[in-house]
Design a protein around this motif. Sequence first.
Motif, PDB file in Angstrom:
ATOM      1  N   HIS A   1     -27.780   0.753  18.901  1.00 15.44           N
ATOM      2  CA  HIS A   1     -27.265   1.632  19.874  1.00 15.44           C
ATOM      3  C   HIS A   1     -26.067   1.108  20.440  1.00 15.44           C
ATOM      4  O   HIS A   1     -25.973   0.030  21.032  1.00 15.44           O
ATOM      5  CB  HIS A   1     -28.322   1.460  21.045  1.00 15.44           C
ATOM      6  CG  HIS A   1     -29.821   1.787  20.634  1.00 15.44           C
ATOM      7  ND1 HIS A   1     -30.234   3.139  20.546  1.00 15.44           N
ATOM      8  CD2 HIS A   1     -30.663   0.921  20.301  1.00 15.44           C
ATOM      9  CE1 HIS A   1     -31.513   3.248  20.181  1.00 15.44           C
ATOM     10  NE2 HIS A   1     -31.986   1.917  20.042  1.00 15.44           N
ATOM     11  N   LEU A   2     -25.075   1.816  19.930  1.00 12.87           N
ATOM     12  CA  LEU A   2     -23.722   1.479  20.446  1.00 12.87           C
ATOM     13  C   LEU A   2     -23.169   2.145  21.685  1.00 12.87           C
ATOM     14  O   LEU A   2     -22.955   3.440  21.645  1.00 12.87           O
ATOM     15  CB  LEU A   2     -22.715   1.705  19.340  1.00 12.87           C
ATOM     16  CG  LEU A   2     -23.211   1.130  18.003  1.00 12.87           C
ATOM     17  CD1 LEU A   2     -22.498   1.686  16.734  1.00 12.87           C
ATOM     18  CD2 LEU A   2     -23.121  -0.286  18.016  1.00 12.87           C
TER      19      LEU A   2
ATOM     20  N   GLU B   1     -34.438   8.678  18.375  1.00 10.66           N
ATOM     21  CA  GLU B   1     -33.368   9.683  17.953  1.00 10.66           C
ATOM     22  C   GLU B   1     -32.001   9.471  18.600  1.00 10.66           C
ATOM     23  O   GLU B   1     -31.051  10.166  17.818  1.00 10.66           O
ATOM     24  CB  GLU B   1     -33.958  10.882  18.976  1.00 10.66           C
ATOM     25  CG  GLU B   1     -35.157  11.691  18.595  1.00 10.66           C
ATOM     26  CD  GLU B   1     -35.726  12.595  19.558  1.00 10.66           C
ATOM     27  OE1 GLU B   1     -35.048  12.792  20.584  1.00 10.66           O
ATOM     28  OE2 GLU B   1     -36.923  13.278  19.358  1.00 10.66           O
ATOM     29  N   ASN B   2     -31.798   8.406  19.093  1.00  7.70           N
ATOM     30  CA  ASN B   2     -30.372   8.306  19.735  1.00  7.70           C
ATOM     31  C   ASN B   2     -29.812   6.947  19.095  1.00  7.70           C
ATOM     32  O   ASN B   2     -28.565   6.328  19.714  1.00  7.70           O
ATOM     33  CB  ASN B   2     -30.358   8.286  21.162  1.00  7.70           C
ATOM     34  CG  ASN B   2     -30.496   9.675  21.651  1.00  7.70           C
ATOM     35  OD1 ASN B   2     -29.507  10.498  21.860  1.00  7.70           O
ATOM     36  ND2 ASN B   2     -31.797   9.985  22.282  1.00  7.70           N
TER      37      ASN B   2
ATOM     38  N   SER C   1     -10.461   3.840  25.224  1.00  5.06           N
ATOM     39  CA  SER C   1     -11.531   4.746  24.326  1.00  5.06           C
ATOM     40  C   SER C   1     -11.981   3.978  23.163  1.00  5.06           C
ATOM     41  O   SER C   1     -12.724   4.630  22.441  1.00  5.06           O
ATOM     42  CB  SER C   1     -10.916   6.128  24.019  1.00  5.06           C
ATOM     43  OG  SER C   1      -9.781   5.655  23.237  1.00  5.06           O
ATOM     44  N   TYR C   2     -11.773   2.641  23.231  1.00  5.79           N
ATOM     45  CA  TYR C   2     -12.201   2.034  21.997  1.00  5.79           C
ATOM     46  C   TYR C   2     -13.610   1.959  21.555  1.00  5.79           C
ATOM     47  O   TYR C   2     -14.203   2.115  20.582  1.00  5.79           O
ATOM     48  CB  TYR C   2     -11.727   0.614  21.817  1.00  5.79           C
ATOM     49  CG  TYR C   2     -12.120  -0.282  20.505  1.00  5.79           C
ATOM     50  CD1 TYR C   2     -11.535   0.179  19.530  1.00  5.79           C
ATOM     51  CD2 TYR C   2     -12.865  -1.264  20.530  1.00  5.79           C
ATOM     52  CE1 TYR C   2     -11.816  -0.302  18.217  1.00  5.79           C
ATOM     53  CE2 TYR C   2     -13.226  -1.999  19.297  1.00  5.79           C
ATOM     54  CZ  TYR C   2     -12.402  -1.392  18.227  1.00  5.79           C
ATOM     55  OH  TYR C   2     -12.955  -2.145  17.091  1.00  5.79           O
ATOM     56  N   SER C   3     -14.428   1.758  22.655  1.00  6.19           N
ATOM     57  CA  SER C   3     -16.088   1.889  22.525  1.00  6.19           C
ATOM     58  C   SER C   3     -16.413   3.026  21.960  1.00  6.19           C
ATOM     59  O   SER C   3     -17.276   3.272  21.192  1.00  6.19           O
ATOM     60  CB  SER C   3     -16.605   1.467  23.943  1.00  6.19           C
ATOM     61  OG  SER C   3     -16.300   0.378  24.363  1.00  6.19           O
ATOM     62  N   SER C   4     -15.799   4.256  22.724  1.00  8.36           N
ATOM     63  CA  SER C   4     -16.555   5.644  22.147  1.00  8.36           C
ATOM     64  C   SER C   4     -16.161   5.841  20.725  1.00  8.36           C
ATOM     65  O   SER C   4     -16.627   6.364  19.990  1.00  8.36           O
ATOM     66  CB  SER C   4     -15.977   6.574  23.176  1.00  8.36           C
ATOM     67  OG  SER C   4     -16.553   6.462  24.205  1.00  8.36           O
TER      68      SER C   4
ATOM     69  N   ARG D   1     -20.623  13.343  19.994  1.00  9.20           N
ATOM     70  CA  ARG D   1     -22.018  13.195  19.619  1.00  9.20           C
ATOM     71  C   ARG D   1     -22.300  11.461  19.906  1.00  9.20           C
ATOM     72  O   ARG D   1     -23.441  11.214  20.507  1.00  9.20           O
ATOM     73  CB  ARG D   1     -22.248  13.255  18.297  1.00  9.20           C
ATOM     74  CG  ARG D   1     -23.791  13.164  17.960  1.00  9.20           C
ATOM     75  CD  ARG D   1     -24.564  13.978  18.560  1.00  9.20           C
ATOM     76  NE  ARG D   1     -25.973  13.913  18.080  1.00  9.20           N
ATOM     77  CZ  ARG D   1     -27.148  14.016  19.053  1.00  9.20           C
ATOM     78  NH1 ARG D   1     -26.963  14.098  20.346  1.00  9.20           N
ATOM     79  NH2 ARG D   1     -28.268  13.919  18.593  1.00  9.20           N
ATOM     80  N   ALA D   2     -21.647  10.693  19.573  1.00  8.68           N
ATOM     81  CA  ALA D   2     -21.787   9.237  19.745  1.00  8.68           C
ATOM     82  C   ALA D   2     -21.985   8.994  21.411  1.00  8.68           C
ATOM     83  O   ALA D   2     -22.745   8.153  21.513  1.00  8.68           O
ATOM     84  CB  ALA D   2     -20.802   8.409  19.255  1.00  8.68           C
ATOM     85  N   THR D   3     -20.987   9.477  22.022  1.00  6.93           N
ATOM     86  CA  THR D   3     -21.119   9.256  23.674  1.00  6.93           C
ATOM     87  C   THR D   3     -22.406   9.718  24.183  1.00  6.93           C
ATOM     88  O   THR D   3     -23.157   9.315  25.007  1.00  6.93           O
ATOM     89  CB  THR D   3     -19.864  10.028  24.199  1.00  6.93           C
ATOM     90  OG1 THR D   3     -18.646   9.423  23.698  1.00  6.93           O
ATOM     91  CG2 THR D   3     -19.920   9.657  25.602  1.00  6.93           C
TER      92      THR D   3
END
Length: 248
Positions: A112-113, A61-62, A125-128, A196-198
């Motif tokens: 999964h990032l 789901e994630n 904030s680059y990862s997010s 949502r990605a976070t």
Amino acid sequence: MSKKNSPAPTENPDYEPRATSSRSTYLLIGIGVVVAALIVGGVVWNANKSFPPVDDEVLAENASFIVGERTAPTTVDVFEDFSCPSCKQFESKSGPALAWAAKTGKLRVRYHLLTFMDDKSPSGSYSSRAAGAVLCVARTGDAAVFHGLHAELFAQAPGPDSDADPTDTEMAEIAGRSGAKDETRECIAAGAGVDRATAMADQSRTQLANSNKGRVATPTVLVGGRQIEGIVDDDAWVHKLITGGASN
């Protein structure tokens, strides 16, 4: 007053050093013992803590993006962070092999990032933001755009001496060069997928921690909830999964 005209430092003639009292000494020793006990206790507690099994449903789901058929014989969970230097190396060496394995039906790959290394990037904030960009692409399910964007975001990821990283607009342009349509580019430029990605990254991170007694590191690959070794040096592990199954 300038430093040139400032008077030279002088000693205080009334100052008399005093030996630390026994009471103070015992107090300091006591504090040191308590701190040491807390540290040791924390380590022991973490080592003895019970972690639940990895939940495959939560991973499914994630996942930020999934490539490969549901009928593929093996499902691989890949955990990365766009601000992670080792992940950049992992992508350059194993990315093409994973893409090929998914395209030919050998593997189903769930990416999964994670975002816990945001503070290592110049923007903070680059990862997010990069994970959010991938999530915008996931809405269309276009694997070709995903692979192009994913590879390029790692290629342009900031290094330890970098003073900047790609903006949302620049990431949208990268996606466009990979074939993303206007709606996807607008989603990326607006940062619409970041929140949502976070949240998804947090869920995936919990499952990764469960697989390794609370420790989290990227890149990591799980198969059936178990970690695969030797994934950074080259892509031999991918071919081994295809021909010989998972091995630790």
